[in-house]
Design a protein around this motif. Structure first.
Motif, short mmCIF file in Angstrom:
data_model
loop_
_atom_site.label_atom_id
_atom_site.label_comp_id
_atom_site.label_asym_id
_atom_site.label_seq_id
_atom_site.Cartn_x
_atom_site.Cartn_y
_atom_site.Cartn_z
N LEU A 182 30.29 36.02 49.98
CA LEU A 182 30.95 35.25 48.93
C LEU A 182 30.92 36.00 47.60
O LEU A 182 31.91 36.09 46.89
CB LEU A 182 30.27 33.88 48.79
N THR A 183 29.76 36.56 47.29
CA THR A 183 29.64 37.33 46.05
C THR A 183 30.55 38.54 46.09
O THR A 183 31.24 38.86 45.11
CB THR A 183 28.20 37.83 45.84
N ALA A 184 30.54 39.22 47.25
CA ALA A 184 31.39 40.40 47.39
C ALA A 184 32.84 40.02 47.16
O ALA A 184 33.58 40.72 46.46
CB ALA A 184 31.21 41.01 48.77
N LEU A 185 33.23 38.90 47.73
CA LEU A 185 34.62 38.44 47.59
C LEU A 185 34.98 38.27 46.12
O LEU A 185 36.00 38.78 45.65
CB LEU A 185 34.81 37.13 48.36
N PHE A 186 34.11 37.54 45.39
CA PHE A 186 34.49 37.22 44.01
C PHE A 186 34.22 38.34 43.01
O PHE A 186 34.89 38.46 42.01
CB PHE A 186 33.81 35.92 43.55
N ARG A 187 33.21 39.19 43.33
CA ARG A 187 32.90 40.27 42.39
C ARG A 187 33.77 41.49 42.60
O ARG A 187 34.06 42.22 41.67
CB ARG A 187 31.43 40.68 42.55
N VAL A 188 34.14 41.74 43.86
CA VAL A 188 34.78 43.01 44.18
C VAL A 188 36.26 42.85 44.54
O VAL A 188 37.12 43.55 44.01
CB VAL A 188 34.04 43.73 45.33
N ILE A 189 36.55 41.90 45.41
CA ILE A 189 37.93 41.79 45.90
C ILE A 189 38.83 41.08 44.90
O ILE A 189 39.93 41.54 44.59
CB ILE A 189 37.97 41.02 47.23
N VAL A 190 38.36 39.95 44.39
CA VAL A 190 39.20 39.15 43.50
C VAL A 190 39.70 39.96 42.29
O VAL A 190 40.89 39.90 41.97
CB VAL A 190 38.48 37.85 43.09
N PRO A 191 38.82 40.74 41.64
CA PRO A 191 39.33 41.52 40.51
C PRO A 191 40.45 42.48 40.90
O PRO A 191 41.41 42.65 40.15
CB PRO A 191 38.10 42.30 40.04
N VAL A 192 40.35 43.08 42.09
CA VAL A 192 41.39 44.00 42.53
C VAL A 192 42.70 43.26 42.78
O VAL A 192 43.79 43.79 42.58
CB VAL A 192 40.96 44.71 43.84
N MET A 193 42.58 42.01 43.22
CA MET A 193 43.76 41.25 43.62
C MET A 193 44.35 40.36 42.53
O MET A 193 45.24 39.56 42.80
CB MET A 193 43.42 40.37 44.82
N THR A 194 43.83 40.49 41.33
CA THR A 194 44.25 39.57 40.27
C THR A 194 45.76 39.32 40.18
O THR A 194 46.17 38.16 40.10
CB THR A 194 43.71 40.05 38.90
#
Lengths: 278, 320
Positions: A182-194
């Motif tokens: 969950l942390t990986a999703l929000f810290r790493v993926i979400v910023p890339v996919m903004t």
């Protein structure tokens, strides 16, 4: 594409593109011009393609004769809330659908797609009864709840397409470093996919902003109406007042149009990738 | 997919524990923990869609076999096929069905042709293409209902701009009452819908066109094929499947799309511009959800039949 285009072909191409642009924008232009005409000159011959004098009278009378400010605020509140919640929920589901294989996945995607193809009116009666039972009829919260459900299927399909473009090495690296999924999703993926997420949110927002039939069915009292419900009231009256109507239309279109224009590139990407991958 | 041959991952890797044994290649490794994790991520979406979409849809389908009126909720007996019989006995039902076909065919064919043309024009990069696309995109930000209202105003018989433009162009001498005469009104709503839907086709077709490899066209050009021949014999066959599936999705969607009609004519004059789904609104606004649901099920039936035949025909042609 190869070869050079000869000048006449190029001229023709530009002319056709310009023609379609005019055809596309004309209805918007016309409602805009109508809304700024003086009330008496809307129905006067010859028709004027630019107002003789620009006037805000139609806007003034719109806000005086109806609670349009309230409707605007209601629509804004419901669309922002439902749009954001639906985006968040869809994000989690889309991530799972993009990253994992499991047996029910095909069936699940199908179940989401099918909801887009059944006439929604079948569900209208039961939804009304359900909202009565929950005490949520004529409540903005109840409407937002239904809008969240309405947005989820397509939003999930759209976001799944975006996730598939992000390499999974990214969150794997984060997880090796000790992040939970969950942390990986929000810290790493979400910023890339903004951009993609913004596009999905805007798409949801616009869908909620435009929704008509649920809102007409559920919202009875004037202070809880959303814009489409109010517009429905305007055109149902025997004598449509086109001046204030035009003003209301402009105020309804402009916010969503600006949002769409800003995100059009990503929305297009989401729509086409979602549809092609099914 | 990549996940298949990946090591199972429960939650965070714990350095103090030995790493989990690698799974046999290609074999799905299922752990309770991972299963629960999946479910946790999917659950909110599933719960929402189940409660607020599937449950009411099923419940609504059941209503098709009930006498069910919003204003008489105490009394909802099962009546078998009575609602369907009522609909089939109503002559308007057949008019409305016919209009649905006119609505779908009359909208989709021009949308496809104009959309294809627009996609071809947009294919080659030019300086303001991004801006152009954003501008042409605008109808999508507007609801069908509001589009209906805009066109209702433009097609107004007395003060409508359409009449004015046609008169200025010398095409007509007297105003036409577009929305007061049944055939003209049907024509007008179809015009509005064509206008609304071209962008969708253009965007889908543009995306498909961009998937055609350049080498294919270069080879055709080297072999001396002209632009038109390349288009018809190389490009269109290449994107055929996408094209046909887009049409299918669109047919289903347009069939189910009453908003423009609702905003523009409200189904009038004298119920003469209703399609099936806009006619359904008459029943729901009277609170008669039994009849509305029965009609809804008929729509689903028609669309399922159509989709099946369409896909079968597509397959057959591919097999040949």
């Amino acid at each position: 594409v190869i070869g050079t285009t000869s000048p006449p072909v190029r001229v023709l191409r530009v002319a056709l593109l310009a023609l379609w642009l005019v055809i596309t924008l004309f209805p918007l232009y016309w409602i805009l011009v109508t809304s700024f005409k003086e009330p008496g000159s809307i129905a006067a011959f010859p028709l004027r393609y630019l107002p003789e004098t620009w006037s805000l009278a139609n806007y003034v009378s719109l806000f005086e004769k109806s609670q349009f400010g309230t409707y605007l605020a209601n629509s804004l509140l419901v669309s922002l809330t439902a749009g954001a919640v639906a985006t968040l929920i869809s994000l989690l589901a889309a991530y799972t659908l993009a990253r994992f294989e499991f047996r029910a996945k095909g069936a699940l995607l199908m179940a989401f797609l099918v909801t887009q193809m059944i006439p929604a009116f079948i569900a209208l009666g039961p939804l009304y009864v359900m909202m009565v039972d929950l005490g949520l009829v004529d409540r903005l919260g109840g409407l937002a709840l239904l809008y969240v459900a309405m947005c989820i299927p397509f939003c999930t399909i759209m976001l799944r397409g975006f996730f598939e473009n992000v390499p999974d090495a990214l969150e794997e690296a984060a997880m090796v470093d000790g992040c939970s999924r969950l942390t990986a999703l929000f810290r790493v993926i979400v910023p890339v996919m903004t951009p993609g997420i913004m596009a999905a949110f805007i798409f949801n927002f616009v869908n909620c902003w435009n929704e008509l039939f649920l809102s007409v069915t559920l919202m009875n009292s004037d202070q809880n109406k959303t814009i489409p419900t109010a517009l429905n009231g305007f055109i149902s009256s025997f004598n449509i007042e086109w001046g204030p109507m035009a003003a209301a239309a402009v105020l309804t279109i402009v916010p969503t149009m600006v949002m769409f224009a800003l995100a059009s590139r990503w929305i297009v990407e989401g729509l086409t990738s979602g549809a092609v991958k099914g | 997919m990549a996940v298949l041959d990946r090591a199972p991952r429960g939650s965070r890797p714990n350095p103090s524990r030995p790493p989990a044994p690698a799974p046999a290649p290609g074999k799905r490794q299922f752990t309770v923990r991972r299963g629960l994790g999946l479910l946790g991520f999917l659950a909110p979406a599933l719960v929402f869609v189940a409660i607020f979409t599937y449950y009411p849809l099923l419940k609504g389908s059941q209503m098709a076999f009930q006498q069910w009126n919003l204003f008489d909720l105490r009394n909802t007996p099962f009546v078998g096929l009575a609602n369907f019989r009522t609909l089939l006995a109503n002559p308007t039902f057949y008019t409305v069905l016919e209009h649905s076909v006119v609505w779908v065919v009359g909208s989709i064919v021009p949308q496809l042709l104009i959309g294809f043309g627009l996609a071809l024009l947009l294919r080659k990069h030019f300086r303001f293409r991004g801006l152009y696309q954003a501008l042409v995109f605008f109808p999508w930000a507007v609801s069908g209902f509001l589009i209906g209202i805009l066109f209702r105003w433009m097609f107004n018989g007395e003060f409508g701009v359409v009449n004015d433009l046609l008169r200025k162009a010398g095409l007509i001498d007297t105003n036409i009452a577009w929305l007061a005469e049944p055939r003209l009104a049907m024509f007008s709503v179809v015009v509005a819908n064509v206008w609304y839907g071209v962008t969708f086709f253009a965007i889908m077709i543009l995306a498909a066109l961009q998937s055609v490899p350049d080498e294919l066209e270069e080879a055709a050009a080297l072999d001396g094929a002209g632009k038109a021949r390349t288009l018809f014999f190389i490009v269109i066959p290449f994107i055929r499947t996408t094209l046909l599936l887009t049409v299918l999705l669109r047919v289903i969607w347009v069939f189910n799309f009453p908003e423009i009609i609702y905003g523009m004519t409200g189904g009038g004059p004298a119920e003469q511009t209703h399609i099936v789904t806009s006619w359904m609104i008459n029943f729901t606004s009277q609170g008669d959800y039994g009849l509305a649901s029965a009609l809804g099920l008929i729509v689903v039936g028609v669309l399922v039949l159509f989709t099946t035949f369409y896909l079968l025909a597509l397959k057959e042609r591919d097999a040949r």
